[in-house]
Design an enzyme around this catalytic site. Structure first.
Site, PDB file in Angstrom:
ATOM      1  CG  ASP A 205     -45.794  27.007 -65.952  1.00  0.00           C
ATOM      2  OD1 ASP A 205     -45.712  26.678 -64.755  1.00  0.00           O
ATOM      3  OD2 ASP A 205     -46.074  26.208 -66.860  1.00  0.00           O
ATOM      4  CG  HIS A 332     -52.374  23.189 -60.493  1.00  0.00           C
ATOM      5  ND1 HIS A 332     -52.332  21.827 -60.668  1.00  0.00           N
ATOM      6  CD2 HIS A 332     -51.292  23.689 -61.175  1.00  0.00           C
ATOM      7  CE1 HIS A 332     -51.284  21.510 -61.424  1.00  0.00           C
ATOM      8  NE2 HIS A 332     -50.634  22.624 -61.732  1.00  0.00           N
TER       9      HIS A 332
HETATM   10 FE1  N7H Z   1     -48.906  22.685 -62.927  1.00  0.00          FE
HETATM   11  N1  N7H Z   1     -51.542  26.257 -64.804  1.00  0.00           N
HETATM   12  O1  N7H Z   1     -51.342  27.050 -65.667  1.00  0.00           O
HETATM   13  O2  N7H Z   1     -52.567  26.312 -64.140  1.00  0.00           O
HETATM   14  N2  N7H Z   1     -48.910  24.696 -62.662  1.00  0.00           N
HETATM   15  N3  N7H Z   1     -49.920  22.901 -64.681  1.00  0.00           N
HETATM   16  N4  N7H Z   1     -48.724  20.676 -63.303  1.00  0.00           N
HETATM   17  N5  N7H Z   1     -47.756  22.471 -61.300  1.00  0.00           N
HETATM   18  C1  N7H Z   1     -48.249  25.377 -61.678  1.00  0.00           C
HETATM   19  O3  N7H Z   1     -45.391  27.535 -59.651  1.00  0.00           O
HETATM   20  C2  N7H Z   1     -50.504  24.048 -65.161  1.00  0.00           C
HETATM   21  C3  N7H Z   1     -49.146  20.010 -64.407  1.00  0.00           C
HETATM   22  C4  N7H Z   1     -47.312  21.267 -60.755  1.00  0.00           C
HETATM   23  O4  N7H Z   1     -44.585  24.155 -55.825  1.00  0.00           O
HETATM   24  C5  N7H Z   1     -48.549  26.772 -61.778  1.00  0.00           C
HETATM   25  O5  N7H Z   1     -44.857  27.356 -61.729  1.00  0.00           O
HETATM   26  C6  N7H Z   1     -51.090  23.759 -66.453  1.00  0.00           C
HETATM   27  C7  N7H Z   1     -48.947  18.595 -64.241  1.00  0.00           C
HETATM   28  C8  N7H Z   1     -46.468  21.527 -59.603  1.00  0.00           C
HETATM   29  O6  N7H Z   1     -46.198  25.626 -55.648  1.00  0.00           O
HETATM   30  C9  N7H Z   1     -49.391  26.927 -62.835  1.00  0.00           C
HETATM   31  C10 N7H Z   1     -50.811  22.446 -66.730  1.00  0.00           C
HETATM   32  C11 N7H Z   1     -48.369  18.436 -63.001  1.00  0.00           C
HETATM   33  C12 N7H Z   1     -46.430  22.908 -59.469  1.00  0.00           C
HETATM   34  C13 N7H Z   1     -49.653  25.615 -63.400  1.00  0.00           C
HETATM   35  C14 N7H Z   1     -50.082  21.910 -65.616  1.00  0.00           C
HETATM   36  C15 N7H Z   1     -48.215  19.753 -62.437  1.00  0.00           C
HETATM   37  C16 N7H Z   1     -47.246  23.468 -60.531  1.00  0.00           C
HETATM   38  C17 N7H Z   1     -48.087  27.892 -60.842  1.00  0.00           C
HETATM   39  C18 N7H Z   1     -51.148  21.612 -67.930  1.00  0.00           C
HETATM   40  C19 N7H Z   1     -47.955  17.175 -62.298  1.00  0.00           C
HETATM   41  C20 N7H Z   1     -45.655  23.687 -58.414  1.00  0.00           C
HETATM   42  C21 N7H Z   1     -46.801  28.506 -61.261  1.00  0.00           C
HETATM   43  C22 N7H Z   1     -51.495  22.084 -69.098  1.00  0.00           C
HETATM   44  C23 N7H Z   1     -48.618  16.051 -62.299  1.00  0.00           C
HETATM   45  C24 N7H Z   1     -46.489  23.848 -57.158  1.00  0.00           C
HETATM   46  C25 N7H Z   1     -45.593  27.747 -60.824  1.00  0.00           C
HETATM   47  C26 N7H Z   1     -45.703  24.609 -56.112  1.00  0.00           C
HETATM   48  C27 N7H Z   1     -47.442  24.816 -60.706  1.00  0.00           C
HETATM   49  C28 N7H Z   1     -50.540  25.284 -64.450  1.00  0.00           C
HETATM   50  C29 N7H Z   1     -49.677  20.611 -65.524  1.00  0.00           C
HETATM   51  C30 N7H Z   1     -47.624  20.011 -61.207  1.00  0.00           C
HETATM   52  C31 N7H Z   1     -49.928  28.274 -63.291  1.00  0.00           C
HETATM   53  C32 N7H Z   1     -51.889  24.676 -67.347  1.00  0.00           C
HETATM   54  C33 N7H Z   1     -49.318  17.504 -65.249  1.00  0.00           C
HETATM   55  C34 N7H Z   1     -45.765  20.475 -58.750  1.00  0.00           C
END
Ligand code: N7H
Length: 492
Positions: A205, A332
């Site tokens: 993350d 995502h």
């Molecule tokens: Fe997400 N996951 O593990 O699948 N997220 N996210 N997220 N997320 C990102 O780039 C995850 C949540 C964003 O600029 C990664 O850090 C999980 C919410 C945004 O390329 C991974 C949860 C919201 C990005 C996950 C969760 C977002 C992002 C890739 C909840 C907003 C950057 C690693 C449990 C409403 C996108 C990284 C970009 C990346 C996961 C929540 C948004 C692995 C498990 C609630 C903007």
């Protein structure tokens, strides 16, 4: 020590006018954290709280300046081969609309602070966010402390170990005594061993964060945004809605429970149905391999060296992948940051991100909570103990940033709009397979999954998610005041 989520390539010569001494430390760079206590509280004695805030609490708050200095110190510490964790205690303090209402009596009964969602609070927003709700619109999966009690504020307390943060939490509670009542407390922790920096589903993350103009030197592919996207008083938000909001920010908190064994099983069963490798399917749900390596650059196999390499792991914008050969539109990271998808460069030469995506970006600063999956849970494919992500993000508009991402992009099966399959039929992308929420009682979601079939081309497929694998269990919206506001307007 890890900083919030992302490697911020901090520039040593700060040339901007960002007031690092005024903005709290978690907002732009992120407090350094291996462990973090979330201490939610109610203000019981307003006058007493204000006096202590001014005299004893404000000096314990960690500013962006301190966080930046610690980053440089940590680099030296690491470069000299030192693997020990430094305590680096961090404290940030923010308030809900009811807390602000108590502290600024002239405008009692809550403040809108120019943001209708902040004023309403997430309980009222739950239905539109797609959270499971009853007929009256009340969340059905939230902890009672967030449903029934008023929360006025929260301390974020960070450090090298649980013992460090617990000790600082006890100091704060001892100082504030009966002026507050703690309504809910929980610790988050960086995961152990090789899972360090990975969230509970297993993905690294904090790989992609916006860079801040004047504060960071961008990594290849990293957008440099105006600080005003995250803190009031800069760029587009030069004039904050109220003067004392300058150098402040809105913070969204959501306690998101992750059903890890169930999600692991889904990847296996759906991969079987779709006729693909479950590891590849998992990567296509997120848009990155578990190592952090982006599908946009390495679509058919993981590359863990690339995943860890900030010079490469964001160096893409999807513009060369309009056929989803590399990364599905629904992944995502593509749903929540469509990069150049959102209006490819047009004849007028408009940079699509600047126009459409940049103002929607959020600064993420969450941390995992709960234990590792037990052998029994893994064997049964069923979660027995709560674990997940204490999701935190910063922005200057909750409505236009966090809520927009969740509602209009992640929960919107139509987004991204206007794409077609090679045969000309329109693509309905479907829900974000990670955080998308279908507000319908069944909760079932589908996402278009163009199954890669090199070298012939993608075979059409549909991912079926019969239930949620991320369940919201608490939420609150906060304003994170500047140091000046803490010691003046809010404690006068
Ligand atoms: Fe997400 N996951 O593990 O699948 N997220 N996210 N997220 N997320 C990102 O780039 C995850 C949540 C964003 O600029 C990664 O850090 C999980 C919410 C945004 O390329 C991974 C949860 C919201 C990005 C996950 C969760 C977002 C992002 C890739 C909840 C907003 C950057 C690693 C449990 C409403 C996108 C990284 C970009 C990346 C996961 C929540 C948004 C692995 C498990 C609630 C903007």
């Amino acid at each position: 020590m890890l900083s919030a989520l992302t490697p911020q390539n901090l520039t040593t010569t700060v040339v901007s006018n960002i007031d690092l001494d005024q903005i709290q430390g978690d907002v732009l760079i992120g407090l350094q954290k291996f462990a973090q206590r979330f201490l939610f509280f109610q203000i019981q004695d307003v006058a007493g709280f204000k006096t202590l805030l001014r005299r004893k609490i404000a000096q314990r708050i960690t500013t962006t300046r301190t966080v930046q200095e610690r980053e440089f110190h940590l680099r030296d510490h690491k470069d000299s081969g030192n693997a020990t964790r430094l305590p680096n205690i961090g404290v940030n303090l923010s308030f809900t609309a009811s807390g602000i209402g108590k502290l600024i009596l002239a405008t009692n009964n809550g403040q809108t602070l120019g943001d209708a969602s902040f004023a309403a609070g997430p309980k009222k927003q739950a239905k539109s966010l797609g959270d499971p709700v009853d007929a009256a619109g009340n969340p059905t999966t939230w902890l009672p402390q967030f449903l029934n009690a008023t929360i006025d504020g929260v301390f974020l307390i960070t450090g090298g170990t649980d013992a460090d943060v617990n000790s600082e939490a006890n100091n704060l509670l001892a100082i504030l005594g009966a002026t507050i009542a703690a309504s809910f407390q929980e610790n988050g922790d960086v995961r152990p061993g090789l899972e360090k920096g990975h969230e509970h589903f297993g993905w690294l993350d904090g790989v992609s964060q916006p860079g801040i103009r004047g504060l960071s030197t961008p990594f290849p592919g990293q957008r440099l945004l105006d600080p005003g996207v995250f803190a009031f008083g800069y760029g587009p938000t030069l004039n904050p809605p109220l003067p004392w909001m300058k150098n402040g920010s809105f913070m969204v908190f959501r306690r998101l429970k992750q059903l890890v064994p169930e999600f692991d099983q889904l990847q296996f069963t759906q991969a079987q149905t779709l006729g693909m490798d479950p590891v590849l399917l998992g990567a296509r749900l997120v848009g990155r391999w578990k190592s952090g390596a982006p599908l946009a650059l390495t679509p058919s196999q993981d590359d863990s060296t690339m995943g860890a390499d900030a010079q490469r792991n964001n160096n893409f914008d999807f513009s060369d992948d309009q056929g989803e050969r590399r990364c599905p539109f629904g992944a995502h990271i593509r749903k929540t940051n469509p990069r150049a998808d959102f209006g490819l460069p047009n004849a007028a030469g408009v940079d699509p991100q600047t126009a459409d995506v940049d103002p929607r970006r959020i600064m993420r600063a969450g941390i995992p909570f709960g234990p590792e999956v037990s052998v029994t849970e893994a064997a049964n494919g069923k979660t027995a103990t709560d674990r997940g992500l204490m999701f935190v993000c910063y922005q200057t508009s909750i409505q236009n940033q966090f809520e927009f991402l969740q509602i209009s992009w992640a929960n919107n099966p139509g987004f991204i709009f206007g794409r077609h399959h090679p045969d000309g039929t329109p693509v309905t992308v479907g829900f974000d397979p990670i955080i998308g929420q279908n507000g319908a009682p069944s909760r079932a979601r589908t996402t278009d999954e163009p199954v890669p079939n090199y070298p012939t081309g993608n075979v059409r497929g549909t991912l079926n998610e019969p239930a949620d694998f991320i369940v919201p269990t608490a939420a609150a919206y906060f304003f994170v005041p500047s140091m000046e506001a803490l010691t003046n307007e809010l404690s006068a």
